[in-house]
Motif scaffolding. Sequence first.
Motif, short mmCIF file in Angstrom:
data_model
loop_
_atom_site.label_atom_id
_atom_site.label_comp_id
_atom_site.label_asym_id
_atom_site.label_seq_id
_atom_site.Cartn_x
_atom_site.Cartn_y
_atom_site.Cartn_z
N GLN A 1 60.51 58.70 27.74
CA GLN A 1 59.57 59.07 26.68
C GLN A 1 58.18 58.49 26.94
O GLN A 1 57.17 59.18 26.75
CB GLN A 1 60.10 58.61 25.32
CG GLN A 1 61.28 59.40 24.85
CD GLN A 1 61.95 58.77 23.64
OE1 GLN A 1 61.76 57.60 23.34
NE2 GLN A 1 62.77 59.56 22.95
N CYS A 2 58.11 57.25 27.39
CA CYS A 2 56.81 56.64 27.70
C CYS A 2 56.13 57.36 28.85
O CYS A 2 54.92 57.65 28.80
CB CYS A 2 56.97 55.16 28.05
SG CYS A 2 57.41 54.14 26.65
N ARG A 3 56.88 57.67 29.89
CA ARG A 3 56.31 58.34 31.05
C ARG A 3 55.85 59.76 30.71
O ARG A 3 54.80 60.20 31.18
CB ARG A 3 57.31 58.38 32.20
CG ARG A 3 57.68 57.03 32.76
CD ARG A 3 56.55 56.46 33.61
NE ARG A 3 56.84 55.15 34.10
CZ ARG A 3 57.16 54.88 35.36
NH1 ARG A 3 57.21 55.84 36.24
NH2 ARG A 3 57.41 53.64 35.71
N VAL A 4 56.62 60.48 29.91
CA VAL A 4 56.24 61.83 29.51
C VAL A 4 54.98 61.80 28.65
O VAL A 4 54.09 62.64 28.79
CB VAL A 4 57.40 62.55 28.80
CG1 VAL A 4 56.93 63.81 28.10
CG2 VAL A 4 58.51 62.88 29.78
N LYS B 1 52.59 59.52 28.78
CA LYS B 1 51.47 59.23 29.67
C LYS B 1 51.12 60.45 30.52
O LYS B 1 49.94 60.72 30.78
CB LYS B 1 51.79 58.04 30.57
CG LYS B 1 51.76 56.73 29.86
CD LYS B 1 52.07 55.58 30.79
CE LYS B 1 52.11 54.27 30.03
NZ LYS B 1 52.46 53.15 30.90
N LEU B 2 52.13 61.19 30.94
CA LEU B 2 51.89 62.40 31.71
C LEU B 2 51.15 63.43 30.88
O LEU B 2 50.20 64.06 31.35
CB LEU B 2 53.22 62.98 32.21
CG LEU B 2 53.14 64.27 33.02
CD1 LEU B 2 52.49 64.00 34.36
CD2 LEU B 2 54.52 64.85 33.20
N GLY B 3 51.56 63.60 29.63
CA GLY B 3 50.87 64.53 28.73
C GLY B 3 49.42 64.16 28.50
O GLY B 3 48.53 65.01 28.51
N VAL C 1 46.03 66.34 29.65
CA VAL C 1 44.98 66.69 28.69
C VAL C 1 43.62 66.22 29.19
O VAL C 1 42.62 66.93 29.08
CB VAL C 1 45.29 66.11 27.29
CG1 VAL C 1 44.09 66.21 26.38
CG2 VAL C 1 46.49 66.81 26.69
N LYS C 2 43.58 65.03 29.79
CA LYS C 2 42.31 64.47 30.28
C LYS C 2 41.95 64.99 31.67
O LYS C 2 40.87 64.71 32.16
CB LYS C 2 42.39 62.95 30.31
CG LYS C 2 42.48 62.33 28.94
CD LYS C 2 42.62 60.83 29.03
CE LYS C 2 42.76 60.24 27.64
NZ LYS C 2 42.97 58.78 27.70
N GLY C 3 42.85 65.73 32.30
CA GLY C 3 42.58 66.26 33.63
C GLY C 3 42.72 65.26 34.75
O GLY C 3 42.16 65.43 35.83
N LYS C 4 43.46 64.18 34.52
CA LYS C 4 43.65 63.14 35.53
C LYS C 4 44.97 63.34 36.26
O LYS C 4 45.87 64.02 35.78
CB LYS C 4 43.66 61.76 34.88
CG LYS C 4 42.36 61.36 34.24
CD LYS C 4 42.49 59.97 33.65
CE LYS C 4 41.21 59.51 33.01
NZ LYS C 4 41.35 58.18 32.42
N LYS C 5 45.08 62.70 37.41
CA LYS C 5 46.35 62.68 38.13
C LYS C 5 47.18 61.51 37.60
O LYS C 5 46.64 60.52 37.14
CB LYS C 5 46.12 62.51 39.62
CG LYS C 5 45.62 63.75 40.30
CD LYS C 5 45.65 63.55 41.80
CE LYS C 5 45.30 64.87 42.47
NZ LYS C 5 45.46 64.78 43.92
#
Length: 122
Positions: free
Chosen positions: A53-56, A58-60, A64-68
């Motif tokens: 859940q934490c990783r998802v 952060k991925l989301g 949204v911010k357009g970062k890798k």
Amino acid sequence: MQEYQQMITRQKRWLFYYLIIVVVGTVATSFHSIFNGLLLGSVVSSFNLWLLQCRVQKLGEAVVKGKKTMGIGTIVRFTLIVLTLFIAETFAQYFHFFAVIAGIMTMYVVIMIDALLFQLKD
């Protein structure tokens, strides 16, 4: 994002209730190795769910911010599962091996039940 936070809260609540039932089963019944195995697997499953859940999340946020961003921690979660199965095999007198496997699967059952109930509610 608010909907995702609500889903996390529901899933944590389901796992908490399940862990209470397993702890009561460990204390109140004579099937100690089975319930110990369920408890060990469920604790690792709960940690894996929290990590996922934490990783998802952060991925989301990164999308949204357009970062890798890094992956969702699959190798870490698999390593924890292998370590848990090694512990269960090493201390077989305390942990029923197949109960540990069933406990590890708890995370996936909770996710499916939560999704099903959410779809029925919607």
